[in-house]
Design an enzyme around this catalytic site. Structure first.
Site, PDB file in Angstrom:
ATOM      1  N   HIS A  29       0.846  -1.192   0.000  1.00  0.00           N
ATOM      2  CA  HIS A  29       0.000   0.000   0.000  1.00  0.00           C
ATOM      3  C   HIS A  29       0.883   1.244   0.000  1.00  0.00           C
ATOM      4  CE1 HIS A  29      -3.109   2.870   1.132  1.00  0.00           C
ATOM      5  NE2 HIS A  29      -4.000   1.936   0.873  1.00  0.00           N
ATOM      6  N   ARG A  38      -6.366  10.223  -0.754  1.00  0.00           N
ATOM      7  CA  ARG A  38      -6.053  10.619  -2.121  1.00  0.00           C
ATOM      8  C   ARG A  38      -7.306  10.698  -2.981  1.00  0.00           C
ATOM      9  NH1 ARG A  38      -3.164   6.204  -3.685  1.00  0.00           N
ATOM     10  NH2 ARG A  38      -3.321   5.213  -1.651  1.00  0.00           N
TER      11      ARG A  38
END
Length: 239
Positions: A158, A181
């Site tokens: 990740h 994000r």
């Protein structure tokens, strides 16, 4: 999950690798506080299972081995499992017509002889967002009796997790969810330059961080892994 368990997954988000909003999430509380989607799903699933009179949920129990027997035809079959009750220290056998292992992965275990070392040695020593429970015990129990293992190299790295300045070298990091994000957060290097499409595939974003960012300077002067800033404006923060 929505129709049968009643999980309120009514908020849509666009996350990594997506061209459209397609990730269902739980809406925030009235005060704006986020609601953890995984925990919410687990609570609804637990309530649904508890509603069946013939389902018993055992907690604080650890499996110690799978039980096997040989049939009259000469086949070896799994007939249950042995487990330890952590609250009493007692060991019990639980017989069953079928056993399904849903014990999760092995992302935390980087020790000598670990599954990570065997299948993804390139990630040994890389921080993880998994807890100490993700050590692959269930997979190992299955392998010990001859179960076929597939896709063992599919361990995802990740891109974002939070660094604790007080303990930057901790093996476990708190997940910086992709929603940061997806809500508009951008990644910057140490010179304040944007270097990636934040909604690209996780593998791509992770690679960009490694290629473009500087190592984290540890308190003792040594260098840690490359890191990036994640910057959110007020609108992204409100999302």
């Amino acid at each position: 999950l929505m129709d049968e368990l009643g999980v309120p997954l009514t908020a849509l988000s666009q996350l990594g690798g997506h061209a459209r909003k397609r990730t269902h999430r739980v809406p925030p509380r009235t005060d704006g506080a986020p609601v953890p989607v995984g925990f919410t799903i687990m609570q609804h699933a637990k309530a649904a299972a508890s509603a069946f009179e013939n389902i018993e949920i055992k907690t604080r129990c650890s499996m110690t081995k799978l039980l096997q027997e040989t049939t009259f035809e000469g086949r070896t079959e799994v007939v249950g499992l042995e487990y330890k009750d952590e609250s009493t220290g007692e060991t019990h056998e639980l017989r069953a017509d079928a056993v399904v292992l849903t014990t999760g992965g092995f992302g935390y275990d980087h020790l000598e002889g670990s599954l990570m070392q065997k299948y993804r040695p390139d990630l040994v020593g890389v921080p993880t967002t998994n807890g100490a429970f993700a050590n692959g015990d269930g997979i190992k129990f299955g392998a010990e009796i001859g179960a076929t293992l597939v896709d063992m190299d599919k361990v995802q790295l990740h891109p974002t997790a939070f660094i604790d300045p007080k303990d930057p070298g901790n093996h476990t990091k708190y997940l910086g969810p992709e929603a940061l994000r997806g809500s508009g957060g951008i990644l910057l290097d140490q010179q304040g330059r944007r270097f990636s499409n934040e909604l690209d595939l996780r593998s791509v974003v992770s690679k960009r961080i490694l290629e473009n960012c500087e190592p984290y300077k540890m308190p003792d002067g040594t260098e840690y892994r490359p890191w990036a800033w994640c910057l959110l404006n007020e609108e992204a923060q409100e999302k």
